[in-house]
Design a protein around this motif. Structure first.
Motif, PDB file in Angstrom:
ATOM      1  N   GLU A  36       0.855  -1.189   0.000  1.00  0.00           N
ATOM      2  CA  GLU A  36       0.000   0.000   0.000  1.00  0.00           C
ATOM      3  C   GLU A  36       0.890   1.238   0.000  1.00  0.00           C
ATOM      4  N   ILE A  37       0.644   2.116  -0.956  1.00  0.00           N
ATOM      5  CA  ILE A  37       1.408   3.375  -1.038  1.00  0.00           C
ATOM      6  C   ILE A  37       0.580   4.475  -0.383  1.00  0.00           C
ATOM      7  N   GLY A  38       1.200   5.244   0.493  1.00  0.00           N
ATOM      8  CA  GLY A  38       0.503   6.354   1.156  1.00  0.00           C
ATOM      9  C   GLY A  38      -0.596   5.841   2.073  1.00  0.00           C
ATOM     10  N   SER A  39      -0.215   5.000   3.052  1.00  0.00           N
ATOM     11  CA  SER A  39      -1.218   4.386   3.940  1.00  0.00           C
ATOM     12  C   SER A  39      -1.964   5.413   4.781  1.00  0.00           C
ATOM     13  N   GLY A  40      -1.405   6.597   4.959  1.00  0.00           N
ATOM     14  CA  GLY A  40      -2.115   7.672   5.668  1.00  0.00           C
ATOM     15  C   GLY A  40      -2.292   7.343   7.142  1.00  0.00           C
ATOM     16  N   THR A  41      -3.545   7.248   7.599  1.00  0.00           N
ATOM     17  CA  THR A  41      -3.778   6.934   9.010  1.00  0.00           C
ATOM     18  C   THR A  41      -3.464   5.476   9.319  1.00  0.00           C
ATOM     19  N   GLY A  42      -3.604   4.587   8.306  1.00  0.00           N
ATOM     20  CA  GLY A  42      -3.467   3.149   8.548  1.00  0.00           C
ATOM     21  C   GLY A  42      -4.817   2.466   8.700  1.00  0.00           C
ATOM     22  N   GLN A  43      -5.898   3.233   8.649  1.00  0.00           N
ATOM     23  CA  GLN A  43      -7.242   2.655   8.817  1.00  0.00           C
ATOM     24  C   GLN A  43      -7.580   1.651   7.726  1.00  0.00           C
ATOM     25  N   HIS A  44      -7.254   1.994   6.465  1.00  0.00           N
ATOM     26  CA  HIS A  44      -7.543   1.063   5.377  1.00  0.00           C
ATOM     27  C   HIS A  44      -6.781  -0.242   5.605  1.00  0.00           C
TER      28      HIS A  44
END
Ligand SMILES: C[S@@+](CC[C@H](N)C(=O)[O-])C[C@H]1O[C@@H](n2cnc3c(N)ncnc32)[C@H](O)[C@@H]1O
Length: 208
Positions: A36-44
């Motif tokens: 995953e690129i750019g997981s951000g918060t990690g919620q996904h």
């Protein structure tokens, strides 16, 4: 600087995770290693990893997001979730082997054009033949915004950072084609977003 749980929460992720999962289920059914690129918060990541116990879900992002991703991975651990790699698409990708799937959500409109080009170059280098690339986010088609809200969103993005902004789907497809990927699915999603599924059919001559 101290962080609260709120800092690590994205309402958009909560809203879009189930519709995205529906698209991913048949595509990732036989995948083994998702980057995953750019997981951000990690919620996904925590949500999708639970639904794909047969595969390894590798999170990644730029350093500023790592604390939040660790927060979610600690709160909702799964055996198949991997701690975030420090991955900026414009730097060499820190992978030891190729992956058979890449997922990214709501990242390409945040990136500059040069970053999106670097993203596709990295995909071409690190995705196996027959590998799947899945992208979720807003795109323009045939020179048009998909909604007034996306037009306003684009103005807002460019006010924050003039090099960011919603990209043209035709340009995205061209970059993918240059890396040997073909568009297989383009699905309209809630909130005027698109889900794109590309398959890598051959090696780009540039990466051989
Ligand atoms: C709007 S957030 C989306 C986060 C998450 N995927 C989601 O759906 O909520 C944009 C993400 O793009 C990432 N991003 C922007 N530029 C990047 C780059 N050059 N390399 C890697 N990630 C980048 C940011 O770090 C951030 O995680």
């Amino acid at each position: 600087m101290s962080h609260t749980q709120q800092d690590y929460f994205s309402q958009a992720c909560e809203n879009n995770k189930a519709p995205i999962l529906e698209q991913l289920l048949p595509i990732f059914a036989n995948s083994r290693n998702v980057l995953e690129i750019g997981s951000g918060t990690g919620q996904h990541a925590v949500y999708f990893a639970k639904h794909f116990p047969h595969l390894s879900w590798q999170t990644s992002d730029r350093p500023v997001y790592h604390r939040g991703i660790h927060h979610w991975l600690t709160a909702q651990p799964s055996n198949n979730l991997r701690s975030p790699l420090l991955l900026d698409v414009t730097e060499p990708w820190p992978l030891t082997q190729k992956v058979d799937a890449i997922f990214t959500a709501n990242t390409l409109h945040i990136m500059s054009k040069a970053m999106v080009e670097a993203f596709f170059h990295g995909v071409g280098q690190h995705l196996t033949i027959q590998g799947n690339l899945c992208i979720y986010g807003p795109f323009n088609q045939q020179g048009h915004y998909s909604s007034d809200s996306n037009r306003q969103f684009d103005v807002h993005l460019k006010n924050n950072n003039p090099s960011s902004g919603i990209k043209a789907l035709e340009w995205i497809e061209r970059l993918a084609n240059q890396q040997g990927l073909k568009l297989k699915i383009k699905e309209n999603m809630p909130a005027n977003n698109l889900f794109l599924h590309f398959k890598k059919e051959n090696e780009s001559f540039k990466n051989q």
